[in-house]
Design a protein around this motif. Structure first.
Motif, short mmCIF file in Angstrom:
data_model
loop_
_atom_site.label_atom_id
_atom_site.label_comp_id
_atom_site.label_asym_id
_atom_site.label_seq_id
_atom_site.Cartn_x
_atom_site.Cartn_y
_atom_site.Cartn_z
N GLU A 89 -8.79 6.85 5.91
CA GLU A 89 -9.99 6.99 5.17
C GLU A 89 -10.24 8.27 4.49
O GLU A 89 -10.41 8.63 3.41
CB GLU A 89 -11.29 6.68 5.86
N LYS A 92 -8.01 9.10 1.85
CA LYS A 92 -8.12 8.09 0.94
C LYS A 92 -7.01 7.03 0.74
O LYS A 92 -6.86 6.55 -0.51
CB LYS A 92 -8.51 8.73 -0.52
N ASP A 94 -6.85 4.16 2.02
CA ASP A 94 -7.62 3.02 1.78
C ASP A 94 -7.98 2.65 0.30
O ASP A 94 -8.22 1.50 0.19
CB ASP A 94 -8.98 2.99 2.54
N LYS A 95 -7.73 3.53 -0.42
CA LYS A 95 -7.85 3.05 -2.10
C LYS A 95 -6.50 3.00 -2.47
O LYS A 95 -6.48 2.40 -3.64
CB LYS A 95 -8.54 4.51 -2.67
N LEU A 96 -5.39 3.21 -2.02
CA LEU A 96 -4.25 3.24 -2.51
C LEU A 96 -3.47 1.86 -1.83
O LEU A 96 -2.66 1.18 -2.43
CB LEU A 96 -3.47 4.50 -2.41
N ASN A 98 -3.89 -1.78 0.60
CA ASN A 98 -4.76 -2.88 0.93
C ASN A 98 -4.95 -2.77 2.49
O ASN A 98 -4.07 -2.90 3.17
CB ASN A 98 -4.17 -4.29 0.60
N LYS A 101 -10.09 -4.41 7.41
CA LYS A 101 -10.78 -3.87 8.68
C LYS A 101 -10.68 -4.60 10.06
O LYS A 101 -10.37 -5.46 10.31
CB LYS A 101 -12.26 -3.67 8.48
#
Length: 101
Positions: A89, A92, A94-96, A98, A101
Motif C-alpha cells: 500500500e 502504491k 495496489d494501484k498497479l 490486482n 484483500k
C-alpha cells in the motif's frame, strides 16, 4: 522464500511464506517460467503467510505482471498481511497490481 504451487483448471496457484528478498530472484523467475509453460490464463499468488518483503520482492511482482502480460496470463496477489500489506500500500503497488484483500 518458500513456495507451494498447484494448478486448478486454467489457474496457477502459488502460496508464498517466509521472506521474499533479493536472493529469491532466481527461484521466483523459475516460478514465472513454470506458469508460462503451463499455458494458464491466470496466476494467483497467496501472500497470507508471507511475513516480510524487501524492495526487490516488490519488484519481482512487477516482473510477474509484465511476464504475464507478455505471455497471456493475468496476475492476482491475494491476502497480503501486516508488513507485506503495508509496503504494498505504501508503494502504491495496489494501484498497479490486482490485490485481493
Amino acid at each position: 522464500m518458500n513456495a507451494q504451487t498447484s494448478q486448478t483448471g486454467q489457474t496457477h496457484h502459488i502460496k508464498l511464506s517466509g521472506r521474499l528478498v533479493f536472493s529469491d530472484h532466481a527461484e521466483f523467475r523459475h516460478l514465472l517460467n513454470q506458469i508460462t509453460a503451463a499455458k494458464v490464463e491466470s496466476c494467483i499468488i497467496d501472500l497470507s503467510e508471507l511475513q516480510s518483503i524487501d524492495s526487490s520482492g516488490l519488484g519481482m511482482f512487477m516482473v510477474a505482471l509484465e511476464t504475464g502480460k507478455e505471455n497471456g496470463w493475468s496476475l492476482t496477489l491475494r491476502s497480503p498481511q501486516g508488513h507485506v500489506k503495508a509496503l504494498i500500500e505504501l508503494g502504491k503497488f495496489d494501484k498497479l497490481l490486482n490485490v485481493e484483500k
